[in-house]
Design an enzyme around this catalytic site. Structure first.
Site, PDB file in Angstrom:
ATOM      1  N   GLY A  11      89.525 -13.432  -7.227  1.00 19.93           N
ATOM      2  CA  GLY A  11      88.411 -12.568  -6.859  1.00 19.93           C
ATOM      3  C   GLY A  11      87.188 -12.943  -7.671  1.00 19.93           C
ATOM      4  O   GLY A  11      86.633 -14.014  -7.489  1.00 19.93           O
ATOM      5  N   ALA A  12      86.780 -12.054  -8.571  1.00 18.80           N
ATOM      6  CA  ALA A  12      85.588 -12.244  -9.405  1.00 18.80           C
ATOM      7  C   ALA A  12      84.362 -12.514  -8.528  1.00 18.80           C
ATOM      8  O   ALA A  12      83.647 -13.494  -8.704  1.00 18.80           O
ATOM      9  CB  ALA A  12      85.813 -13.335 -10.444  1.00 18.80           C
ATOM     10  N   HIS A  13      84.151 -11.620  -7.570  1.00 14.02           N
ATOM     11  CA  HIS A  13      82.993 -11.710  -6.696  1.00 14.02           C
ATOM     12  C   HIS A  13      82.769 -10.355  -6.026  1.00 14.02           C
ATOM     13  O   HIS A  13      83.594  -9.455  -6.121  1.00 14.02           O
ATOM     14  CB  HIS A  13      83.170 -12.809  -5.637  1.00 14.02           C
ATOM     15  CG  HIS A  13      84.285 -12.551  -4.669  1.00 14.02           C
ATOM     16  ND1 HIS A  13      85.539 -13.089  -4.845  1.00 14.02           N
ATOM     17  CD2 HIS A  13      84.334 -11.823  -3.535  1.00 14.02           C
ATOM     18  CE1 HIS A  13      86.320 -12.693  -3.837  1.00 14.02           C
ATOM     19  NE2 HIS A  13      85.607 -11.926  -3.032  1.00 14.02           N
ATOM     20  N   ALA A  14      81.630 -10.254  -5.365  1.00 17.12           N
ATOM     21  CA  ALA A  14      81.313  -9.100  -4.526  1.00 17.12           C
ATOM     22  C   ALA A  14      80.912  -9.631  -3.160  1.00 17.12           C
ATOM     23  O   ALA A  14      80.580 -10.811  -3.002  1.00 17.12           O
ATOM     24  CB  ALA A  14      80.176  -8.284  -5.139  1.00 17.12           C
ATOM     25  N   GLY A  59      84.813  -7.220  -7.485  1.00 19.50           N
ATOM     26  CA  GLY A  59      86.269  -7.102  -7.504  1.00 19.50           C
ATOM     27  C   GLY A  59      86.930  -8.291  -8.170  1.00 19.50           C
ATOM     28  O   GLY A  59      86.547  -9.439  -7.919  1.00 19.50           O
TER      29      GLY A  59
END
Length: 98
Positions: A11-14, A59
Site C-alpha cells: 500500500g503506502a498510497h492514497a 493506506g
C-alpha cells in the site's frame, strides 16, 4: 495479496477517486489508515470484517501472518493517475502543511 513477508509493507498510497474494501480472507494483516490529521491501526483477522478505505485516505498494510491473504475490492479500474504515492504530496492535496 498473499505470500507477503511479515516485515514487508504494502500500500503506502492514497487514491484521489477510488474507494477500496479490504478483507483478510485468511490469516491476519494490520492496516494503517490516515486522513492527514489522524492515524489509526486496524487489525483484520476475520473474513467477516472488512475495512472501507474511501478516497483521500492514506493506506498501508503490514504485519501479515504467514497464511495472510488480503482481498482488495476497488470501486474503479486501475488508473495510475489516481494514485498518490508521496505522503507530502498527499498532505498538499488535502491542503495541510507538509
Amino acid at each position: 495479496m498473499y505470500g507477503v513477508p511479515s516485515e514487508s509493507v504494502r500500500g503506502a498510497h492514497a487514491h484521489r477517486e477510488c474507494s477500496q474494501l479490504l478483507v483478510c480472507t485468511a490469516g491476519a494483516v494490520s492496516c494503517l489508515v490516515d486522513d492527514g490529521s489522524t492515524r489509526d491501526e486496524v487489525r483484520l483477522e476475520s473474513p467477516h470484517v472488512g475495512l472501507h478505505v474511501p478516497p483521500m485516505i492514506w493506506g498501508t498494510q503490514w504485519r501479515y501472518t504467514r497464511d495472510g491473504v488480503l482481498l482488495v475490492l476497488a470501486s474503479h479500474p486501475y488508473d495510475a493517475a489516481d494514485y498518490i504515492r508521496d505522503y507530502e504530496e498527499f498532505l498538499g492535496e488535502l491542503g495541510r502543511p507538509e
